[in-house]
Design a protein around this motif. Structure first.
Motif, PDB file in Angstrom:
ATOM      1  N   THR A 123       0.168   3.637  -8.024  1.00 41.16           N
ATOM      2  CA  THR A 123      -0.679   4.676  -8.624  1.00 41.16           C
ATOM      3  C   THR A 123      -1.530   4.144  -9.784  1.00 41.16           C
ATOM      4  O   THR A 123      -2.572   4.723 -10.092  1.00 41.16           O
ATOM      5  CB  THR A 123       0.197   5.831  -9.125  1.00 41.16           C
ATOM      6  N   GLU A 124      -1.095   3.071 -10.420  1.00 39.93           N
ATOM      7  CA  GLU A 124      -1.842   2.511 -11.539  1.00 39.93           C
ATOM      8  C   GLU A 124      -2.815   1.447 -11.023  1.00 39.93           C
ATOM      9  O   GLU A 124      -2.414   0.348 -10.636  1.00 39.93           O
ATOM     10  CB  GLU A 124      -0.893   1.902 -12.577  1.00 39.93           C
ATOM     11  N   MET A 125      -4.075   1.809 -10.986  1.00 41.47           N
ATOM     12  CA  MET A 125      -5.122   0.899 -10.541  1.00 41.47           C
ATOM     13  C   MET A 125      -6.290   0.948 -11.504  1.00 41.47           C
ATOM     14  O   MET A 125      -6.478   1.926 -12.230  1.00 41.47           O
ATOM     15  CB  MET A 125      -5.603   1.260  -9.125  1.00 41.47           C
ATOM     16  N   THR A 126      -7.091  -0.084 -11.494  1.00 44.36           N
ATOM     17  CA  THR A 126      -8.257  -0.208 -12.360  1.00 44.36           C
ATOM     18  C   THR A 126      -9.523  -0.111 -11.519  1.00 44.36           C
ATOM     19  O   THR A 126      -9.617  -0.730 -10.440  1.00 44.36           O
ATOM     20  CB  THR A 126      -8.237  -1.555 -13.111  1.00 44.36           C
ATOM     21  N   ASP A 127     -10.496   0.668 -12.018  1.00 45.19           N
ATOM     22  CA  ASP A 127     -11.766   0.802 -11.306  1.00 45.19           C
ATOM     23  C   ASP A 127     -12.560  -0.499 -11.377  1.00 45.19           C
ATOM     24  O   ASP A 127     -12.551  -1.205 -12.398  1.00 45.19           O
ATOM     25  CB  ASP A 127     -12.598   1.938 -11.910  1.00 45.19           C
ATOM     26  N   ILE A 158      -4.455 -13.971  -7.472  1.00 47.89           N
ATOM     27  CA  ILE A 158      -4.102 -15.390  -7.505  1.00 47.89           C
ATOM     28  C   ILE A 158      -3.064 -15.596  -8.605  1.00 47.89           C
ATOM     29  O   ILE A 158      -3.374 -15.427  -9.795  1.00 47.89           O
ATOM     30  CB  ILE A 158      -5.338 -16.274  -7.752  1.00 47.89           C
ATOM     31  N   ASN A 159      -1.863 -15.933  -8.198  1.00 47.50           N
ATOM     32  CA  ASN A 159      -0.730 -16.266  -9.074  1.00 47.50           C
ATOM     33  C   ASN A 159      -0.255 -15.065  -9.894  1.00 47.50           C
ATOM     34  O   ASN A 159       0.960 -14.839  -9.998  1.00 47.50           O
ATOM     35  CB  ASN A 159      -1.082 -17.429 -10.002  1.00 47.50           C
ATOM     36  N   ASP A 160      -1.133 -14.278 -10.460  1.00 44.62           N
ATOM     37  CA  ASP A 160      -0.727 -13.122 -11.264  1.00 44.62           C
ATOM     38  C   ASP A 160      -0.445 -11.951 -10.331  1.00 44.62           C
ATOM     39  O   ASP A 160      -1.265 -11.044 -10.152  1.00 44.62           O
ATOM     40  CB  ASP A 160      -1.832 -12.775 -12.269  1.00 44.62           C
ATOM     41  N   LEU A 161       0.748 -11.978  -9.714  1.00 48.55           N
ATOM     42  CA  LEU A 161       1.109 -10.986  -8.713  1.00 48.55           C
ATOM     43  C   LEU A 161       2.302 -10.169  -9.196  1.00 48.55           C
ATOM     44  O   LEU A 161       3.297 -10.727  -9.674  1.00 48.55           O
ATOM     45  CB  LEU A 161       1.471 -11.648  -7.380  1.00 48.55           C
ATOM     46  N   ASP A 162       2.173  -8.852  -9.054  1.00 50.10           N
ATOM     47  CA  ASP A 162       3.323  -7.988  -9.274  1.00 50.10           C
ATOM     48  C   ASP A 162       4.152  -7.908  -7.999  1.00 50.10           C
ATOM     49  O   ASP A 162       3.835  -8.538  -6.983  1.00 50.10           O
ATOM     50  CB  ASP A 162       2.856  -6.597  -9.703  1.00 50.10           C
ATOM     51  N   SER A 163       5.195  -7.113  -8.051  1.00 49.34           N
ATOM     52  CA  SER A 163       6.046  -6.965  -6.864  1.00 49.34           C
ATOM     53  C   SER A 163       5.296  -6.283  -5.731  1.00 49.34           C
ATOM     54  O   SER A 163       5.624  -6.464  -4.552  1.00 49.34           O
ATOM     55  CB  SER A 163       7.309  -6.176  -7.217  1.00 49.34           C
ATOM     56  N   VAL A 164       4.278  -5.464  -6.078  1.00 51.53           N
ATOM     57  CA  VAL A 164       3.449  -4.788  -5.084  1.00 51.53           C
ATOM     58  C   VAL A 164       2.000  -4.889  -5.543  1.00 51.53           C
ATOM     59  O   VAL A 164       1.688  -4.640  -6.712  1.00 51.53           O
ATOM     60  CB  VAL A 164       3.848  -3.307  -4.901  1.00 51.53           C
ATOM     61  N   VAL A 165       1.103  -5.232  -4.615  1.00 49.75           N
ATOM     62  CA  VAL A 165      -0.335  -5.249  -4.899  1.00 49.75           C
ATOM     63  C   VAL A 165      -0.990  -4.160  -4.052  1.00 49.75           C
ATOM     64  O   VAL A 165      -0.510  -3.836  -2.957  1.00 49.75           O
ATOM     65  CB  VAL A 165      -0.962  -6.624  -4.584  1.00 49.75           C
ATOM     66  N   GLY A 166      -2.063  -3.591  -4.564  1.00 52.84           N
ATOM     67  CA  GLY A 166      -2.705  -2.516  -3.822  1.00 52.84           C
ATOM     68  C   GLY A 166      -4.165  -2.364  -4.215  1.00 52.84           C
ATOM     69  O   GLY A 166      -4.620  -2.874  -5.246  1.00 52.84           O
ATOM     70  N   ALA A 167      -4.910  -1.662  -3.354  1.00 53.75           N
ATOM     71  CA  ALA A 167      -6.328  -1.410  -3.594  1.00 53.75           C
ATOM     72  C   ALA A 167      -6.745  -0.164  -2.836  1.00 53.75           C
ATOM     73  O   ALA A 167      -6.080   0.260  -1.882  1.00 53.75           O
ATOM     74  CB  ALA A 167      -7.176  -2.607  -3.169  1.00 53.75           C
TER      75      ALA A 167
END
Length: 328
Positions: free
Chosen positions: A211-215, A174-183
């Motif tokens: 490649t940078e994601m948070t668990d 919500i609102n805090d979006l980078d150029s690419v979102v992923g999961a």
């Protein structure tokens, strides 16, 4: 007289002022919602149990310049997409839904083990080409991804895990979006017979998975769906000839097609006859009561003896008797 005239003038002036204020509010002032030069963009991705992936884009325009034609002509609309346009009092809304019913789509991938990868570039107004004003501001942006029996283990910056549904996870930005979102995650009890591949589709680009994601820490686990296994009793059942080919003139057919309609028509006719009979008896009773009353009044008037006319007796004249007695 002068006091009443001045009071009447004050009342008329007050009424005129009220009418002027109301007219200005209706015709002179501009509604606050008409000057909102703002918009919202929402995207919703879902992977279904049959392997189809659905992408829904919703644009909310508070300036009310968005049109049905612009919604249908957006470059995000595919040949099989569905569009829905809403013209409300305070906003116009365009909704574009595209279902990918093949083993290829630009957003979601699933391998044979049920591992899920999701990546998308959040849309901007310039990507949609909806003909909105150039100076319009986007006040809210949101991206959601979910699916049945989906467990999401990782997410990119700004993501939030939602566990409100006991059978699936959801992740949202919500609102805090980078150029690419992923999961990333996996599907419990995956029954896909072939993998789902993420790659370019028509003019839609499959962006690389970040490649940078948070668990994500989970507060509950999603149970795998119970596979359906038909019972041996049901599989060994063989319908009897009578059940497989019912007679068209059975007792049930006779009751439903003949007896019930006849009873219904009979009851309806009996009800109509009862109403007619009650109405008829009421009219006859009114006539019977009106007839004797008129005849009794006539008899009472005819049987009344005439009033006798009083007889006027002349006073006895003693002189007349004395005068006539000798001659008698």
């Amino acid at each position: 007289m002068r006091t009443s005239t001045s009071r009447r003038n004050r009342i008329l002036l007050s009424i005129a002022a009220c009418v002027l204020m109301i007219s200005c509010s209706f015709f002179g002032a501009t509604p606050t919602h008409a000057v909102r030069n703002q918009a919202e963009i929402r995207e919703f991705f879902i992977i279904l149990s049959d392997g189809n992936v659905s992408h829904t884009i919703t644009v909310i325009d508070y300036s009310k310049t968005l049109t049905q034609d612009a919604c249908d002509a957006s470059p995000m609309v595919q040949q099989w997409s569905q569009t829905r346009f809403t013209d409300d009092s305070y906003l116009n809304q365009c909704e574009i839904t595209t279902d990918f019913k093949r083993a290829t789509n630009p957003y979601v991938g699933v391998d044979q083990d049920g591992k899920v990868t999701f990546a998308a570039a959040p849309l901007e107004l310039k990507d949609l080409s909806l003909g909105l004003p150039e100076d319009i501001s986007v006040i809210a942006r949101r991206v959601d991804f979910t699916g049945p029996y989906l467990t999401i283990t990782k997410g990119t910056k700004g993501s939030e895990l939602v566990e409100s549904d006991p059978t699936s996870d959801s992740v949202r930005w919500i609102n805090d979006l980078d150029s690419v979102v992923g999961a990333e995650g996996f599907i419990q009890g995956s029954s896909y017979s072939h993998p789902i591949e993420r790659k370019d589709f028509n003019e839609l680009t499959a962006v690389p998975v970040p490649t940078e994601m948070t668990d994500f820490p989970h507060t509950r686990t999603i149970a795998a769906p119970t596979p359906y296994t038909p019972s041996s009793t049901a599989s060994s059942y063989t319908p009897s000839p009578a059940a497989s080919s019912p007679s068209p003139f059975s007792l049930e057919w006779l009751i439903n097609r003949v007896i019930n309609p006849v009873i219904g028509v009979g009851l309806g006719g009996f009800f109509v006859w009862c109403m007619w009979w009650i109405l008829k008896k009421g009219l006859e009773r009114n006539k019977t009561q009106a007839g004797p009353l008129a005849s009794s009044d006539y008899q009472a008037q005819s049987s009344t003896p005439p009033t006798p006319t009083p007889t006027v007796q002349e006073p006895h004249n003693p002189f007349d008797s004395e005068w006539r007695s000798p001659s008698a």
